[in-house]
Design a protein around this motif. Structure first.
Motif, PDB file in Angstrom:
ATOM      1  N   HIS A 197       0.819  -1.215   0.000  1.00  0.00           N
ATOM      2  CA  HIS A 197       0.000   0.000   0.000  1.00  0.00           C
ATOM      3  C   HIS A 197       0.851   1.263   0.000  1.00  0.00           C
ATOM      4  O   HIS A 197       1.912   1.312   0.610  1.00  0.00           O
ATOM      5  CB  HIS A 197      -0.895   0.011   1.246  1.00  0.00           C
ATOM      6  CG  HIS A 197      -1.470   1.362   1.566  1.00  0.00           C
ATOM      7  ND1 HIS A 197      -2.666   1.798   1.043  1.00  0.00           N
ATOM      8  CD2 HIS A 197      -1.008   2.370   2.340  1.00  0.00           C
ATOM      9  CE1 HIS A 197      -2.917   3.018   1.498  1.00  0.00           C
ATOM     10  NE2 HIS A 197      -1.929   3.389   2.285  1.00  0.00           N
ATOM     11  N   LYS A 198       0.338   2.288  -0.676  1.00  0.00           N
ATOM     12  CA  LYS A 198       0.888   3.631  -0.558  1.00  0.00           C
ATOM     13  C   LYS A 198      -0.280   4.603  -0.692  1.00  0.00           C
ATOM     14  O   LYS A 198      -0.990   4.600  -1.695  1.00  0.00           O
ATOM     15  CB  LYS A 198       1.941   3.910  -1.641  1.00  0.00           C
ATOM     16  CG  LYS A 198       2.714   5.200  -1.404  1.00  0.00           C
ATOM     17  CD  LYS A 198       3.864   5.322  -2.389  1.00  0.00           C
ATOM     18  CE  LYS A 198       4.712   6.558  -2.088  1.00  0.00           C
ATOM     19  NZ  LYS A 198       5.832   6.679  -3.050  1.00  0.00           N
ATOM     20  N   THR A 199      -0.486   5.410   0.347  1.00  0.00           N
ATOM     21  CA  THR A 199      -1.651   6.288   0.384  1.00  0.00           C
ATOM     22  C   THR A 199      -1.647   7.272  -0.778  1.00  0.00           C
ATOM     23  O   THR A 199      -0.667   7.966  -1.026  1.00  0.00           O
ATOM     24  CB  THR A 199      -1.694   7.068   1.706  1.00  0.00           C
ATOM     25  OG1 THR A 199      -1.814   6.147   2.784  1.00  0.00           O
ATOM     26  CG2 THR A 199      -2.873   8.025   1.745  1.00  0.00           C
ATOM     27  N   GLY A 200      -2.761   7.308  -1.506  1.00  0.00           N
ATOM     28  CA  GLY A 200      -2.925   8.273  -2.592  1.00  0.00           C
ATOM     29  C   GLY A 200      -2.005   8.063  -3.762  1.00  0.00           C
ATOM     30  O   GLY A 200      -1.806   8.985  -4.557  1.00  0.00           O
ATOM     31  N   ALA A 201      -1.438   6.861  -3.906  1.00  0.00           N
ATOM     32  CA  ALA A 201      -0.463   6.636  -4.981  1.00  0.00           C
ATOM     33  C   ALA A 201      -0.675   5.262  -5.606  1.00  0.00           C
ATOM     34  O   ALA A 201       0.257   4.481  -5.760  1.00  0.00           O
ATOM     35  CB  ALA A 201       0.956   6.768  -4.456  1.00  0.00           C
ATOM     36  N   GLU A 202      -1.895   4.955  -5.981  1.00  0.00           N
ATOM     37  CA  GLU A 202      -2.215   3.651  -6.544  1.00  0.00           C
ATOM     38  C   GLU A 202      -1.667   3.518  -7.963  1.00  0.00           C
ATOM     39  O   GLU A 202      -1.916   4.363  -8.826  1.00  0.00           O
ATOM     40  CB  GLU A 202      -3.735   3.451  -6.555  1.00  0.00           C
ATOM     41  CG  GLU A 202      -4.169   2.073  -7.007  1.00  0.00           C
ATOM     42  CD  GLU A 202      -5.676   1.911  -6.950  1.00  0.00           C
ATOM     43  OE1 GLU A 202      -6.141   0.780  -6.738  1.00  0.00           O
ATOM     44  OE2 GLU A 202      -6.388   2.909  -7.123  1.00  0.00           O
ATOM     45  N   ASP A 203      -0.929   2.444  -8.201  1.00  0.00           N
ATOM     46  CA  ASP A 203      -0.411   2.138  -9.538  1.00  0.00           C
ATOM     47  C   ASP A 203      -1.241   1.068 -10.219  1.00  0.00           C
ATOM     48  O   ASP A 203      -1.439   1.096 -11.437  1.00  0.00           O
ATOM     49  CB  ASP A 203       1.036   1.637  -9.451  1.00  0.00           C
ATOM     50  CG  ASP A 203       1.975   2.647  -8.831  1.00  0.00           C
ATOM     51  OD1 ASP A 203       1.873   3.839  -9.181  1.00  0.00           O
ATOM     52  OD2 ASP A 203       2.796   2.256  -7.980  1.00  0.00           O
ATOM     53  N   VAL A 204      -1.683   0.094  -9.427  1.00  0.00           N
ATOM     54  CA  VAL A 204      -2.394  -1.052  -9.968  1.00  0.00           C
ATOM     55  C   VAL A 204      -3.705  -1.214  -9.214  1.00  0.00           C
ATOM     56  O   VAL A 204      -3.770  -0.979  -8.010  1.00  0.00           O
ATOM     57  CB  VAL A 204      -1.525  -2.334  -9.864  1.00  0.00           C
ATOM     58  CG1 VAL A 204      -1.300  -2.735  -8.410  1.00  0.00           C
ATOM     59  CG2 VAL A 204      -2.117  -3.483 -10.659  1.00  0.00           C
ATOM     60  N   HIS A 205      -4.744  -1.591  -9.918  1.00  0.00           N
ATOM     61  CA  HIS A 205      -6.075  -1.683  -9.309  1.00  0.00           C
ATOM     62  C   HIS A 205      -6.622  -3.097  -9.445  1.00  0.00           C
ATOM     63  O   HIS A 205      -6.567  -3.702 -10.510  1.00  0.00           O
ATOM     64  CB  HIS A 205      -7.020  -0.694  -9.984  1.00  0.00           C
ATOM     65  CG  HIS A 205      -8.293  -0.480  -9.228  1.00  0.00           C
ATOM     66  ND1 HIS A 205      -8.383   0.379  -8.159  1.00  0.00           N
ATOM     67  CD2 HIS A 205      -9.523  -1.019  -9.386  1.00  0.00           C
ATOM     68  CE1 HIS A 205      -9.626   0.364  -7.688  1.00  0.00           C
ATOM     69  NE2 HIS A 205     -10.322  -0.479  -8.413  1.00  0.00           N
ATOM     70  N   GLY A 290      -6.999   2.793   0.293  1.00  0.00           N
ATOM     71  CA  GLY A 290      -7.871   3.918   0.556  1.00  0.00           C
ATOM     72  C   GLY A 290      -7.088   5.110   1.060  1.00  0.00           C
ATOM     73  O   GLY A 290      -5.898   5.026   1.333  1.00  0.00           O
ATOM     74  N   LEU A 291      -7.763   6.237   1.188  1.00  0.00           N
ATOM     75  CA  LEU A 291      -7.145   7.458   1.705  1.00  0.00           C
ATOM     76  C   LEU A 291      -7.334   7.469   3.212  1.00  0.00           C
ATOM     77  O   LEU A 291      -8.309   8.022   3.730  1.00  0.00           O
ATOM     78  CB  LEU A 291      -7.778   8.691   1.044  1.00  0.00           C
ATOM     79  CG  LEU A 291      -7.696   8.717  -0.485  1.00  0.00           C
ATOM     80  CD1 LEU A 291      -8.395   9.955  -1.036  1.00  0.00           C
ATOM     81  CD2 LEU A 291      -6.248   8.657  -0.951  1.00  0.00           C
ATOM     82  N   LEU A 292      -6.403   6.847   3.911  1.00  0.00           N
ATOM     83  CA  LEU A 292      -6.564   6.587   5.330  1.00  0.00           C
ATOM     84  C   LEU A 292      -5.457   7.223   6.149  1.00  0.00           C
ATOM     85  O   LEU A 292      -4.296   7.252   5.747  1.00  0.00           O
ATOM     86  CB  LEU A 292      -6.562   5.073   5.591  1.00  0.00           C
ATOM     87  CG  LEU A 292      -7.564   4.243   4.784  1.00  0.00           C
ATOM     88  CD1 LEU A 292      -7.368   2.764   5.075  1.00  0.00           C
ATOM     89  CD2 LEU A 292      -8.984   4.666   5.096  1.00  0.00           C
ATOM     90  N   GLY A 293      -5.814   7.705   7.335  1.00  0.00           N
ATOM     91  CA  GLY A 293      -4.842   8.205   8.281  1.00  0.00           C
ATOM     92  C   GLY A 293      -4.134   7.068   8.981  1.00  0.00           C
ATOM     93  O   GLY A 293      -4.478   5.888   8.825  1.00  0.00           O
ATOM     94  N   ASN A 294      -3.134   7.410   9.781  1.00  0.00           N
ATOM     95  CA  ASN A 294      -2.317   6.384  10.434  1.00  0.00           C
ATOM     96  C   ASN A 294      -3.100   5.535  11.434  1.00  0.00           C
ATOM     97  O   ASN A 294      -2.792   4.361  11.615  1.00  0.00           O
ATOM     98  CB  ASN A 294      -1.112   7.030  11.120  1.00  0.00           C
ATOM     99  CG  ASN A 294       0.020   7.294  10.149  1.00  0.00           C
ATOM    100  OD1 ASN A 294       0.118   6.648   9.108  1.00  0.00           O
ATOM    101  ND2 ASN A 294       0.880   8.242  10.470  1.00  0.00           N
ATOM    102  N   ALA A 295      -4.092   6.117  12.094  1.00  0.00           N
ATOM    103  CA  ALA A 295      -4.893   5.323  13.028  1.00  0.00           C
ATOM    104  C   ALA A 295      -5.598   4.187  12.293  1.00  0.00           C
ATOM    105  O   ALA A 295      -5.587   3.040  12.736  1.00  0.00           O
ATOM    106  CB  ALA A 295      -5.902   6.209  13.757  1.00  0.00           C
ATOM    107  N   ALA A 296      -6.186   4.501  11.139  1.00  0.00           N
ATOM    108  CA  ALA A 296      -6.884   3.476  10.361  1.00  0.00           C
ATOM    109  C   ALA A 296      -5.907   2.470   9.761  1.00  0.00           C
ATOM    110  O   ALA A 296      -6.183   1.271   9.728  1.00  0.00           O
ATOM    111  CB  ALA A 296      -7.704   4.131   9.257  1.00  0.00           C
ATOM    112  N   LEU A 297      -4.759   2.953   9.280  1.00  0.00           N
ATOM    113  CA  LEU A 297      -3.771   2.039   8.688  1.00  0.00           C
ATOM    114  C   LEU A 297      -3.256   1.050   9.727  1.00  0.00           C
ATOM    115  O   LEU A 297      -3.137  -0.149   9.452  1.00  0.00           O
ATOM    116  CB  LEU A 297      -2.600   2.837   8.106  1.00  0.00           C
ATOM    117  CG  LEU A 297      -2.882   3.621   6.816  1.00  0.00           C
ATOM    118  CD1 LEU A 297      -1.652   4.426   6.415  1.00  0.00           C
ATOM    119  CD2 LEU A 297      -3.294   2.687   5.684  1.00  0.00           C
TER     120      LEU A 297
END
Length: 509
Positions: A197-205, A290-297
């Motif tokens: 995962h990388k937040t906001g940086a999706e390469d493959v779906h 997803g666009l998640l903060g550290n608490a959710a990650l």
């Protein structure tokens, strides 16, 4: 670097009909675990992997299907039983080649001890949530899993279905499962779960077509509950125009290892990984959860990210009322909060608490500013406002705005100015609340935490590393809140950005 377990996994995938691009390299290192890299340039729209649905580990494909269905279990509960059952079979499981690649459990807070949770997460957004999670998961095991051992003693090996094994299975489901389709539901998707995962940086779906069993509607699969609509739509558009996998090429690399009809030709038995942007040779290929903060990650996947712009901190309504009672009285604060509600305002909420979000840039919800403003009103102004609201209510009118001391209190917060609410008293209140919220972390300062993080190994001390990352990111937001409160007339309005941020460990606003 292909390790022994990766080579075994590749052999297993080939035997099950998986297909993947020659342009993908699977790397297994002690420091970073398994990652997927591009051996040459990958182009938007390329299908880089195909996974047969029948080779995914789901309730429908598991050897425990009959037991699961007979006892009425479904969803994540049933999938946990499927995972535990296949693990109990060892090398006899059809998924042995896949299961040997998985960790026993992911390092999610739900598998930490209670002492670790209380020590490492104290003060953070996750502390209470994880305590509640652990209690609920244990009750699920006691009510649903334990009875299975009595109902099917000859089919289930009890040592693989204990609380420890159930928590481990739940950690894998939280961090690795995907929504496959209407028939299979959630399941473990080998190969798809190798992409980091990388937040906001999706390469493959990850993209799923509907099953042959019940639905004629497209299903866009994701291993999280926070799908990104624009990128999902982009992925759908990509594979509308793709050529068949066996004829596509990337530079000098062949995209497919075997012939197969494309999903565009109506093959609903396969899942696909589709490039939604170009990736250069040598770069890691990322999925996103997803666009998640550290608490959710940390809560869902067991890791955090540096400088995560989706981080938030919450200030509970009870903490605000506690602050108010320290200045006035408990009765004063609750009466003012009641008027605030009658004006049509509310906090974010879950079943157990109400709270206000502080965004990554330190901006508080405007609803918090309005509440503080009302709590701090002089008595005569408060009584005038209370009377105005009562009269409007008795006349069965919806008072959209009320003029008070040259300030308009509007039911539409978007029409209000933060600056007009940031009086000296409100600013001082925010500073006090920041101090009260920070006190929940204990006696150590943020500088102590930063120093401890510098000494901590992300590989050997994952729990401490990521809990410190979470604490530090939250405390930095509290510092920004103090800056916001100290310079009220130099702030800009970022309310539109704040509204995009969601509290992910409880119900959203």
């Amino acid at each position: 670097m292909a390790t022994r377990r990766l080579r075994a996994f590749k052999r297993w995938m080939k035997s099950k009909g998986f297909e993947w691009s020659d342009a993908l390299e699977f790397v297994d290192t002690l420091e970073e675990g398994i990652a997927v890299r591009a051996l040459c340039e990958l182009k938007e729209g390329n299908v880089v992997a195909k996974m047969p649905k029948e080779a995914c580990l789901t309730i429908q494909t598991s050897g425990a299907r009959e037991i699961i269905e007979d006892t009425g279990l479904d969803g994540h509960l049933g999938l946990a039983v499927a995972i535990m059952y296949e693990r109990s079979l060892g090398e006899d499981s059809p998924w042995a080649g896949y299961l040997q690649l998985l960790p026993y459990q992911e390092c999610l807070p739900i598998v930490w001890t209670l002492n670790e949770v209380n020590e490492l997460l104290c003060g953070t957004e996750l502390h209470q949530t994880v305590q509640e999670d652990k209690a609920l998961i244990y009750e699920d095991w006691k009510e649903n899993i334990l009875p299975l051992l009595d109902l099917a003693p000859r089919k289930l090996d009890a040592k693989f279905f204990g609380t420890e094994q159930y928590f481990a299975a739940k950690s894998l489901i939280s961090s690795r499962s995907f929504e496959i389709d209407d028939y299979h539901g959630h399941g473990m998707v080998p190969l798809a779960d190798l992409f980091n995962h990388k937040t906001g940086a999706e390469d493959v779906h990850f993209t799923a077509m509907p099953s042959n069993y019940e639905s004629d509607t497209d299903v866009d699969g994701s291993n999280n509950d926070e799908g990104i609509v624009d990128e999902a739509a982009l992925a759908q558009n990509c594979y509308t125009d793709m050529t068949a996998l066996d004829t596509a090429h990337v530079g000098n690399c062949i995209v497919s290892e075997s012939d197969s009809s494309s999903v565009t030709e109506g093959d609903t038995s396969m899942l696909e990984m589709i490039m939604i942007k170009d990736v250069s040779s040598g770069a890691e290929v990322f999925n996103t959860y997803g666009l998640l903060g550290n608490a959710a990650l940390l809560h869902r996947y067991g890791f955090t990210e540096q400088d995560n712009s989706y981080d938030i901190v919450n200030i509970d309504l009870e903490l605000v009322l506690q602050w108010g009672s320290s200045l006035f009285s408990d009765r004063h604060g609750r009466a003012r909060a009641s008027l605030w509600r009658r004006l049509g305002y509310s906090a974010c909420g879950s079943q157990n608490s109400e709270y206000f979000e502080i965004s990554f840039d330190g901006e508080p919800q405007i609803e918090l500013l309005i509440l503080l403003y009302i709590i701090l009103l002089p008595d005569d102004a408060y009584h005038k406002l209370d009377l105005s609201v009562s009269i409007a209510g008795n006349c069965h009118e919806s008072s959209e705005t009320i003029l008070l001391n040259n300030h308009i209190l509007s039911r539409e917060t978007s029409n209000m100015s933060n600056k007009s609410l940031l009086t000296k008293k409100v600013s001082d209140a925010l500073l006090s609340l920041a101090d009260m919220r920070e006190s929940l972390y204990g006696l150590k300062s943020i500088e102590d935490d930063i120093e401890a993080l510098g000494r901590c190994s992300n590989v050997r001390e994952k729990k401490q590393h990521h809990s410190l990352m979470l604490r530090i990111s939250e405390r930095k937001i509290l510092q920004k809140l103090r800056n916001y409160a100290s310079q009220p007339f130099k702030t800009t309005n970022h309310s539109s950005a704040r509204k995009k941020l969601k509290r992910t460990t409880k119900e959203n606003c």
